[in-house]
Design a protein around this motif. Structure first.
Motif, mmCIF file in Angstrom:
data_model
loop_
_atom_site.group_PDB
_atom_site.id
_atom_site.type_symbol
_atom_site.label_atom_id
_atom_site.label_comp_id
_atom_site.label_asym_id
_atom_site.label_seq_id
_atom_site.Cartn_x
_atom_site.Cartn_y
_atom_site.Cartn_z
ATOM 1 N N TRP A 201 2.436 -62.857 10.527
ATOM 2 C CA TRP A 201 1.321 -63.175 9.504
ATOM 3 C C TRP A 201 0.908 -61.973 9.265
ATOM 4 C CZ3 TRP A 201 -3.437 -61.142 11.817
ATOM 5 C CH2 TRP A 201 -3.090 -60.697 13.059
ATOM 6 N N ARG B 253 -9.808 -63.324 0.904
ATOM 7 C CA ARG B 253 -8.825 -64.442 1.794
ATOM 8 C C ARG B 253 -7.886 -65.122 0.764
ATOM 9 N NH1 ARG B 253 -7.602 -68.966 3.578
ATOM 10 N NH2 ARG B 253 -9.259 -69.669 2.449
ATOM 11 N N ARG B 254 -8.925 -65.940 -0.123
ATOM 12 C CA ARG B 254 -8.037 -66.955 -0.632
ATOM 13 C C ARG B 254 -7.165 -66.243 -1.942
ATOM 14 N NH1 ARG B 254 -9.286 -68.627 -5.992
ATOM 15 N NH2 ARG B 254 -11.301 -67.460 -6.025
ATOM 16 N N GLN C 106 -4.241 -65.076 0.344
ATOM 17 C CA GLN C 106 -3.363 -66.281 0.602
ATOM 18 C C GLN C 106 -2.681 -66.860 -0.485
ATOM 19 O OE1 GLN C 106 -3.288 -67.616 4.241
ATOM 20 N NE2 GLN C 106 -1.288 -67.761 2.907
ATOM 21 N N ASP C 107 -3.133 -66.806 -1.860
ATOM 22 C CA ASP C 107 -2.495 -67.350 -2.792
ATOM 23 C C ASP C 107 -1.194 -66.580 -3.131
ATOM 24 O OD1 ASP C 107 -4.145 -69.341 -2.973
ATOM 25 O OD2 ASP C 107 -5.255 -68.459 -4.512
ATOM 26 N N ASP D 30 0.786 -64.873 -0.963
ATOM 27 C CA ASP D 30 1.776 -64.971 0.270
ATOM 28 C C ASP D 30 1.657 -66.307 0.639
ATOM 29 O OD1 ASP D 30 2.849 -64.225 2.816
ATOM 30 O OD2 ASP D 30 2.897 -62.188 1.683
ATOM 31 N N THR D 31 2.777 -66.420 1.225
ATOM 32 C CA THR D 31 3.180 -67.915 1.678
ATOM 33 C C THR D 31 2.827 -67.908 3.268
ATOM 34 O OG1 THR D 31 5.359 -67.237 2.266
ATOM 35 C CG2 THR D 31 5.038 -68.608 0.292
ATOM 36 N N PRO E 54 0.748 -66.676 6.810
ATOM 37 C CA PRO E 54 -0.998 -66.915 7.092
ATOM 38 C C PRO E 54 -1.578 -65.457 6.832
ATOM 39 C CG PRO E 54 0.236 -67.909 8.862
ATOM 40 C CD PRO E 54 1.234 -67.327 7.766
ATOM 41 N N VAL E 55 -2.868 -65.384 6.432
ATOM 42 C CA VAL E 55 -3.473 -64.205 6.208
ATOM 43 C C VAL E 55 -4.775 -64.322 6.858
ATOM 44 C CG1 VAL E 55 -4.522 -62.776 4.562
ATOM 45 C CG2 VAL E 55 -2.434 -64.035 3.894
#
Length: 258
Positions: free
Chosen positions: A212, A230-231, A234-235, A237-238, A240-241
């Motif tokens: 992660w 965070r959004r 996360q967009d 990378d696949t 978990p962030v």
């Protein structure tokens, strides 16, 4: 009118070093042409005569320099008072605050630069009158649009583990400058892994137990901006962030806290 006073004149000082330098000069002149050394020596004068000549020359040189400087001041004042009253007042105020030495040569050059249009007396080049504003990205659509990479290094590694990449980003969403540090962490900390140097917030299939993204945010950041970071991450990378605030950059192994 700003000016630098001329140094107080002093008589020429006769020192042993000056005498030794003059004797060395005469010796080198004789050694340069050994066949004519006697003729050259006959035409050379003594050290005492040279020091007496320098005393006279020093006084004459002092008078010439003072007269030249006074003449330049008179020329500068005549040029200044030939200008209109409003422009003359502006230039006098400009001369008080300009970074030039208080010398008539520099004042003459300033008047010339103003005359030919290279210097605007109302907006001199050494005075910054622009407005500074921070570069912000209030509504970014992607992580790359909001933050710029400013650092990259390898961390970790050992006999049975290869190092991973750590990236440092900076950006401003509106509340102030933010520094972000991203690290790839394994779900199983005992597993060896490797992250390629071109990997930033991208896919990686290394590690059987998965991994992660640990994203640290340093700087003034509201809850809404933290959620936006965070959004965006996360967009991009696949995996978990996890985003978290830190007051200072957390030191890694072998580093000291700032």
């Amino acid at each position: 009118m700003r000016f630098r006073p001329w140094p107080k004149p002093e008589p020429y000082r006769d020192t042993s070093r000056k005498r030794a330098a003059f004797k060395r000069k005469q010796r080198l002149e004789r050694e340069a042409l050994l066949l004519f050394s006697e003729m050259i020596a006959a035409g050379q004068h003594s050290v005492d005569e040279e020091m007496a000549r320098r005393h006279i020359w020093s006084d004459e040189r002092e008078r010439e320099q003072r007269a030249l400087r006074a003449g330049r001041w008179r020329e500068a004042r005549s040029r200044l008072f030939a200008l209109p009253a409003e422009l003359r007042s502006t230039i006098r105020n400009l001369w008080r605050i300009c970074p030039y030495p208080a010398d008539p040569t520099y004042l003459l050059d300033l008047l010339h630069q103003i005359k030919v249009g290279r210097v605007d007396p109302h907006r001199p080049p050494w005075v910054f009158d622009g407005k500074l504003s921070a570069r912000t990205t209030p509504n970014p659509e992607t992580f790359d649009e909001a933050f710029r990479q400013i650092g990259h290094r390898k961390i970790g590694g050992g006999p049975k583990a290869t190092p991973a990449d750590e990236f440092l980003f900076c950006g401003n969403l509106g509340s102030g400058i933010l520094f972000l540090r991203t690290r790839v962490r394994l779900n199983d900390p005992h597993e060896s892994y490797y992250t390629s140097s071109s990997h930033r917030l991208r896919d990686s299939h290394v590690g059987r137990a998965g991994h992660w993204i640990d994203l640290e945010v340093r700087g003034d950041c509201s809850d809404s901006e933290l959620e936006l970071i965070r959004r965006l991450a996360q967009d991009a990378d696949t995996r978990p962030v996890v985003v978290r605030r830190v007051d200072t950059m957390t030191p890694t192994h072998g580093e000291a806290a700032p």
